[in-house]
Design a protein around this motif. Structure first.
Motif, mmCIF file in Angstrom:
data_model
loop_
_atom_site.group_PDB
_atom_site.id
_atom_site.type_symbol
_atom_site.label_atom_id
_atom_site.label_comp_id
_atom_site.label_asym_id
_atom_site.label_seq_id
_atom_site.Cartn_x
_atom_site.Cartn_y
_atom_site.Cartn_z
ATOM 1 N N ALA A 32 6.502 -1.127 -2.651
ATOM 2 C CA ALA A 32 6.272 -0.331 -1.406
ATOM 3 C C ALA A 32 6.272 -1.236 -0.089
ATOM 4 O O ALA A 32 6.048 -0.882 1.098
ATOM 5 C CB ALA A 32 4.763 0.190 -1.725
ATOM 6 N N LEU A 33 6.389 -2.374 -0.361
ATOM 7 C CA LEU A 33 6.619 -3.259 1.093
ATOM 8 C C LEU A 33 7.740 -3.034 1.838
ATOM 9 O O LEU A 33 8.949 -2.898 1.253
ATOM 10 C CB LEU A 33 6.465 -4.875 0.900
ATOM 11 N N PHE A 83 3.373 -2.384 -6.637
ATOM 12 C CA PHE A 83 2.901 -2.939 -5.235
ATOM 13 C C PHE A 83 4.027 -3.366 -4.296
ATOM 14 O O PHE A 83 4.083 -2.794 -3.078
ATOM 15 C CB PHE A 83 1.780 -3.844 -5.163
ATOM 16 N N LEU A 111 0.512 10.250 -6.490
ATOM 17 C CA LEU A 111 0.767 9.926 -7.859
ATOM 18 C C LEU A 111 0.556 11.242 -8.938
ATOM 19 O O LEU A 111 -0.190 12.171 -8.715
ATOM 20 C CB LEU A 111 -0.149 8.848 -8.417
ATOM 21 N N THR A 121 -4.713 -0.168 1.693
ATOM 22 C CA THR A 121 -4.735 -0.018 3.002
ATOM 23 C C THR A 121 -4.898 1.721 3.274
ATOM 24 O O THR A 121 -5.245 2.148 4.516
ATOM 25 C CB THR A 121 -3.541 -0.438 3.939
ATOM 26 N N SER A 122 -4.532 2.423 2.197
ATOM 27 C CA SER A 122 -4.726 4.036 2.348
ATOM 28 C C SER A 122 -5.982 4.318 2.202
ATOM 29 O O SER A 122 -6.666 4.039 1.060
ATOM 30 C CB SER A 122 -3.811 4.556 1.437
ATOM 31 N N VAL A 129 -7.118 -4.573 -3.079
ATOM 32 C CA VAL A 129 -6.270 -4.782 -1.645
ATOM 33 C C VAL A 129 -5.595 -3.510 -1.531
ATOM 34 O O VAL A 129 -4.653 -3.106 -2.195
ATOM 35 C CB VAL A 129 -5.338 -5.781 -1.749
ATOM 36 N N ASN A 135 -8.220 -5.358 3.544
ATOM 37 C CA ASN A 135 -6.899 -4.835 3.700
ATOM 38 C C ASN A 135 -5.649 -5.655 3.380
ATOM 39 O O ASN A 135 -4.456 -5.184 3.591
ATOM 40 C CB ASN A 135 -6.835 -4.894 5.411
ATOM 41 N N TYR A 194 1.586 7.229 2.203
ATOM 42 C CA TYR A 194 0.386 6.618 1.584
ATOM 43 C C TYR A 194 -1.051 6.996 2.394
ATOM 44 O O TYR A 194 -1.989 7.059 1.540
ATOM 45 C CB TYR A 194 0.456 5.301 1.156
ATOM 46 N N GLU A 241 -6.614 -6.228 -7.959
ATOM 47 C CA GLU A 241 -5.384 -5.684 -7.876
ATOM 48 C C GLU A 241 -4.890 -5.291 -6.734
ATOM 49 O O GLU A 241 -5.597 -4.943 -5.620
ATOM 50 C CB GLU A 241 -5.551 -4.186 -8.724
ATOM 51 N N ASN A 296 1.014 -3.774 -9.760
ATOM 52 C CA ASN A 296 2.010 -2.756 -10.410
ATOM 53 C C ASN A 296 2.531 -2.052 -9.417
ATOM 54 O O ASN A 296 1.895 -1.184 -8.854
ATOM 55 C CB ASN A 296 1.399 -2.111 -11.680
ATOM 56 N N GLN A 323 -9.984 5.575 -5.725
ATOM 57 C CA GLN A 323 -10.323 4.320 -6.485
ATOM 58 C C GLN A 323 -11.891 4.076 -6.458
ATOM 59 O O GLN A 323 -12.328 3.638 -7.534
ATOM 60 C CB GLN A 323 -9.618 2.927 -5.651
ATOM 61 N N PRO A 371 0.483 3.231 -15.347
ATOM 62 C CA PRO A 371 -0.908 3.516 -15.706
ATOM 63 C C PRO A 371 -1.341 4.927 -15.746
ATOM 64 O O PRO A 371 -2.394 5.347 -16.643
ATOM 65 C CB PRO A 371 -2.004 2.815 -14.888
ATOM 66 N N GLU A 372 -0.716 5.819 -14.967
ATOM 67 C CA GLU A 372 -0.944 7.162 -15.202
ATOM 68 C C GLU A 372 -0.008 7.981 -16.271
ATOM 69 O O GLU A 372 -0.591 8.758 -16.942
ATOM 70 C CB GLU A 372 -0.458 7.815 -13.812
ATOM 71 N N PRO A 395 -3.583 -0.554 -5.803
ATOM 72 C CA PRO A 395 -4.200 0.180 -7.031
ATOM 73 C C PRO A 395 -4.125 1.644 -7.262
ATOM 74 O O PRO A 395 -4.494 2.222 -8.415
ATOM 75 C CB PRO A 395 -5.699 -0.265 -6.922
ATOM 76 N N MET A 425 2.946 3.908 6.044
ATOM 77 C CA MET A 425 1.339 3.569 6.477
ATOM 78 C C MET A 425 0.900 4.140 7.788
ATOM 79 O O MET A 425 -0.336 3.649 8.564
ATOM 80 C CB MET A 425 1.096 2.005 6.255
HETATM 81 N N1 SAH Z 1 -0.455 0.229 -8.745
HETATM 82 C C1 SAH Z 1 -0.657 1.806 -8.517
HETATM 83 C C2 SAH Z 1 -0.014 2.510 -7.286
HETATM 84 C C3 SAH Z 1 1.211 2.137 -7.039
HETATM 85 S S1 SAH Z 1 1.755 2.924 -5.489
HETATM 86 C C4 SAH Z 1 -0.012 2.354 -10.014
HETATM 87 O O1 SAH Z 1 0.589 1.626 -10.466
HETATM 88 O O2 SAH Z 1 -0.140 3.766 -10.310
HETATM 89 C C5 SAH Z 1 1.415 1.605 -4.252
HETATM 90 C C6 SAH Z 1 0.144 1.255 -3.863
HETATM 91 O O3 SAH Z 1 0.206 0.395 -3.191
HETATM 92 C C7 SAH Z 1 -0.756 2.524 -3.352
HETATM 93 O O4 SAH Z 1 -2.025 2.396 -3.701
HETATM 94 C C8 SAH Z 1 -0.447 2.174 -1.836
HETATM 95 O O5 SAH Z 1 -1.523 2.783 -0.930
HETATM 96 C C9 SAH Z 1 -0.461 0.770 -1.949
HETATM 97 N N2 SAH Z 1 0.082 0.040 -0.654
HETATM 98 C C10 SAH Z 1 1.330 0.051 -0.094
HETATM 99 N N3 SAH Z 1 1.660 -0.597 0.810
HETATM 100 C C11 SAH Z 1 0.349 -1.232 0.849
HETATM 101 C C12 SAH Z 1 0.082 -2.560 1.855
HETATM 102 N N4 SAH Z 1 0.993 -3.110 2.728
HETATM 103 N N5 SAH Z 1 -1.070 -3.324 1.561
HETATM 104 C C13 SAH Z 1 -1.906 -2.609 0.865
HETATM 105 N N6 SAH Z 1 -1.668 -1.563 -0.181
HETATM 106 C C14 SAH Z 1 -0.338 -0.904 0.017
#
Ligand code: SAH
Length: 352
Positions: A155-156, A152, A42, A116-117, A114, A135, A36, A83, A150, A124, A52-53, A86, A29
């Motif tokens: 990625a933390l 999400f 994706l 941040t990118s 929610v 945010n 991201y 979401e 999903n 979206q 979802p893709e 997303p 980030m």
């Molecule tokens: N849910 C989607 C995308 C998954 S990728 C799908 O299933 O296709 C991870 C998503 O989380 C991306 O949109 C990324 O930008 C977002 N993301 C990652 N860290 C985040 C954070 N700390 N706060 C908000 N969004 C975040």
């Protein structure tokens, strides 16, 4: 090294090794160089593909499950359909289309994302133009909350610790001959890992996601207080055990320390930690994604869609159904946990 790699190396040279969580946070980030923050990763042409893709069925069934949870709770007025992370907004667009026929649902809901990118926010906005963006979860409305996350939590940023007696070494990103490298901090007791002394031995590695508790508490508080339901879907298991940090680039595994900012970095989700912080909301037993989607009726939906398809489109559709549900593909690796108010039944497809 990448521009972000140079920045990180300079920072480490100045102030010393950084935690993996700090490293991941910048890689994903950083406003100028973050993975991201600067791209849409994706799809087939990107670095990885998500449920979802793969097929519209995923978002449709999630949407219908949340709408059913809303009906089960007496169809409250003025709810948030939210979401976390997303992506391209595909899941929510599919969920909204599938729930058009649920009387009163669309009139009651406002969509909240929610994210941040900025790049993904723009994608979206094309898929779901009238969403509201946040945010973080702290600004979601004080209202019944029907939420999907999903891929999400994976990625933390996470920290990693290696057990030594009753203490822990932290794995840190430092420098060896000018290159980023992993090392261990001196061992020390860590309060947040006290409970892991019971299920680990010397030398074991555990992961801890610092942001998870606050996010889960906010969602659990909102659902416990105002009603709603959350569906959290990700790869992971009951408790973290071992090194699950992974870098993906062009659908292939990469070294997490090479080319920072150019690869997706993820770690498995510790669902026990989500369960621990969900109160006053209740949490469901973990269910595999394959089992969950079967219970929601994915096979019947797949057959209905297949009637209108032939040739390559039909082949792709059958492969997509398999990808989402088969134990050898996403079916077993991905898990689902539901959160719901103590006064309500669990969301469809899930058990207490
Ligand atoms: N849910 C989607 C995308 C998954 S990728 C799908 O299933 O296709 C991870 C998503 O989380 C991306 O949109 C990324 O930008 C977002 N993301 C990652 N860290 C985040 C954070 N700390 N706060 C908000 N969004 C975040």
């Amino acid at each position: 090294m990448t521009a972000l790699g140079d920045l990180l190396a300079a920072r480490i040279a100045r102030t010393g090794p950084i935690s993996l969580a700090d490293y991941m946070a910048d890689c994903l980030m950083h406003p100028e160089h973050g993975y991201y923050a600067t791209r849409d990763p994706l799809g087939q042409a990107g670095d990885f593909i998500t449920a979802p893709e793969i097929s519209q069925m995923f978002g449709e069934l999630i949407g219908l499950a949340l709408a059913q949870a809303w009906l089960d709770q007496g169809s409250p007025a003025q709810i948030s359909l939210a979401e976390l992370g997303p992506g391209r907004g595909t899941l929510m667009a599919d969920a909204l289309r599938a729930t058009q026929a649920v009387p009163g649902f669309h009139a009651a809901l406002t969509v909240h994302f929610v994210e941040t990118s900025p790049v993904l926010r723009a994608a979206q906005a094309k898929a779901v133009p009238d969403a509201q963006w946040h945010n973080d979860v702290t600004t979601l409305p004080a209202a019944p909350l029907y939420l999907i996350a999903n891929e999400f939590f994976d990625a933390l940023p996470i920290r990693q610790f290696v057990r030594a007696g009753d203490g822990w070494h932290e794995r840190m990103v430092g420098l060896t001959e000018g290159q980023l490298s992993l090392g261990l901090s001196p061992a020390a007791p860590i309060a947040t890992l006290e409970h892991r002394l019971a299920d680990t031995a010397d030398g074991d590695l555990v992961e801890h996601c610092p942001a998870l508790s606050g996010i889960t508490q906010t969602i659990g508080d909102t659902i416990g207080t105002y009603g709603g339901a959350a569906l959290i879907i990700d790869y992971g298991d009951w408790a973290s055990q071992g090194d699950t940090l992974q870098a993906l680039r062009g659908h292939k595994h990469a070294d997490p320390l090479t080319d920072p900012g150019q690869c997706d970095l993820t770690a498995h989700v510790d669902f026990a930690a989500i369960a621990d912080h969900a109160t006053p909301a209740k949490f469901t037993r973990l269910c595999t994604q394959g089992m969950f989607l079967e219970r929601l009726g994915i096979t019947a939906r797949a057959q209905a869609l297949a009637k209108h398809l032939s040739g390559d489109a039909l082949k792709d559709h059958i492969a997509a159904h398999r990808s989402l549900t088969h134990p050898a593909e996403m079916g077993d690796l991905f898990k689902v946990m539901g959160l719901y108010p103590a006064s309500a039944t669990p969301p469809p497809g899930l058990e207490p």
